[in-house]
Design an enzyme around this catalytic site. Structure first.
Site, PDB file in Angstrom:
ATOM      1  N   ARG A   3       0.966  -1.056  -0.197  1.00  0.00           N
ATOM      2  CA  ARG A   3       0.259  -0.116  -0.053  1.00  0.00           C
ATOM      3  C   ARG A   3       0.837   1.372   0.015  1.00  0.00           C
ATOM      4  NH1 ARG A   3      -5.011   0.201   0.789  1.00  0.00           N
ATOM      5  NH2 ARG A   3      -5.246  -1.620   1.764  1.00  0.00           N
ATOM      6  N   HIS A   8     -18.824   9.831  -0.848  1.00  0.00           N
ATOM      7  CA  HIS A   8     -19.357   8.475  -0.484  1.00  0.00           C
ATOM      8  C   HIS A   8     -20.812   8.372  -0.726  1.00  0.00           C
ATOM      9  CE1 HIS A   8     -19.787   4.564   1.385  1.00  0.00           C
ATOM     10  NE2 HIS A   8     -20.657   5.175   1.956  1.00  0.00           N
TER      11      HIS A   8
HETATM   12  C1  GRF Z   1     -19.686   7.186  -6.544  1.00  0.00           C
HETATM   13  O1  GRF Z   1     -20.905   6.547  -5.981  1.00  0.00           O
HETATM   14  C2  GRF Z   1     -19.051   7.561  -5.320  1.00  0.00           C
HETATM   15  O2  GRF Z   1     -19.786   8.109  -4.356  1.00  0.00           O
HETATM   16  C3  GRF Z   1     -18.286   6.506  -4.648  1.00  0.00           C
HETATM   17  O3  GRF Z   1     -17.892   5.665  -5.962  1.00  0.00           O
HETATM   18  C4  GRF Z   1     -18.773   6.095  -6.993  1.00  0.00           C
HETATM   19  C5  GRF Z   1     -17.556   6.711  -8.237  1.00  0.00           C
HETATM   20  O4  GRF Z   1     -18.622   6.840  -9.260  1.00  0.00           O
HETATM   21  N1  GRF Z   1     -16.961   6.772  -3.976  1.00  0.00           N
HETATM   22  P1  GRF Z   1     -17.847   7.821 -10.200  1.00  0.00           P
HETATM   23  O5  GRF Z   1     -16.795   6.797 -10.903  1.00  0.00           O
HETATM   24  O6  GRF Z   1     -17.536   9.326  -9.909  1.00  0.00           O
HETATM   25  O7  GRF Z   1     -18.881   7.749 -11.602  1.00  0.00           O
END
Ligand code: GRF
Length: 200
Positions: free
Chosen positions: A64, A108
């Site tokens: 990581r 999120h």
């Molecule tokens: C979104 O739902 C975000 O909240 C989560 O991952 C998804 C990413 O979607 N962390 P995108 O790649 O921005 O379309």
């Protein structure tokens, strides 16, 4: 001009929403670099099409922190002020977090601290909540545990599927991520413990 660094692993719709707002002058910054750990990420392809600087940094098989050191080196090379995780499917090492104190955002698709981790929309449906939403938060070493900058609420409807709920949440994600970026870039917030508060 402040510089954004975008990290993504997939579709990149949040990245595209940010890019549109940068283009429209609604975010006082430029996108200095878009980094992905997935070579075929749609978001990386779109970034190239938009003429942005991109970097593919493979994460597979790396420790990581070793991977994070490579990413941080690129972010520093481009003198990035604010790091935006946009569907970046990796936990950050303490090393990464300490290199950008209060300068890493994530989005999120739930009202944290409810439903952290993967499949947040499915978790919300299965739990039976009547409202869910999305959260932009500062990133710490935990999984979706950092201080909350912005949230938006959406209803959960009786006939929702994971897909319809996710789409309703995503529209709000696209709106509040840029808002949160502006709050930090324009230095409008202060930090008090876990609380992110408006400056007087
Ligand atoms: C979104 O739902 C975000 O909240 C989560 O991952 C998804 C990413 O979607 N962390 P995108 O790649 O921005 O379309």
């Amino acid at each position: 001009m402040k510089k954004l660094g975008i990290l993504l692993s997939g579709r990149g719709s949040n990245f595209e929403a940010i890019a549109r707002n940068v283009q429209a002058g609604k975010i006082p910054a430029e996108i200095a670099v878009v980094i992905s750990n997935k070579q075929d990420a749609i978001g990386l392809v779109r970034a190239r099409e938009l003429g942005l600087t991109t970097r593919f940094i493979p994460s597979k098989g790396k420790e990581r922190e070793a991977f994070d050191r490579e990413v941080v080196a690129v972010l520093k090379e481009f003198q990035v002020d604010l790091v935006c995780l946009a569907g970046f499917m990796r936990l950050l090492s303490p090393y990464f977090v300490w290199e950008f104190p209060n300068r890493i955002l994530n989005i999120h698709p739930a009202l944290l601290p409810a439903f952290p981790g993967e499949d947040a929309q499915r978790q919300a449906l299965e739990h039976g909540v009547k409202f869910t939403g999305c959260t932009v938060h500062l990133v710490n070493e935990g999984m979706d545990t950092g201080p909350i900058v912005c949230q938006a609420v959406v209803p959960v409807l009786d006939d929702d599927t994971e897909a319809t709920l996710a789409a309703r949440i995503l529209a709000e994600e696209h709106r509040i991520y840029s808002e949160a970026i502006c709050l930090l870039l324009e230095d409008k917030v202060r930090f008090e413990g876990r609380r992110v508060l408006w400056k007087a």
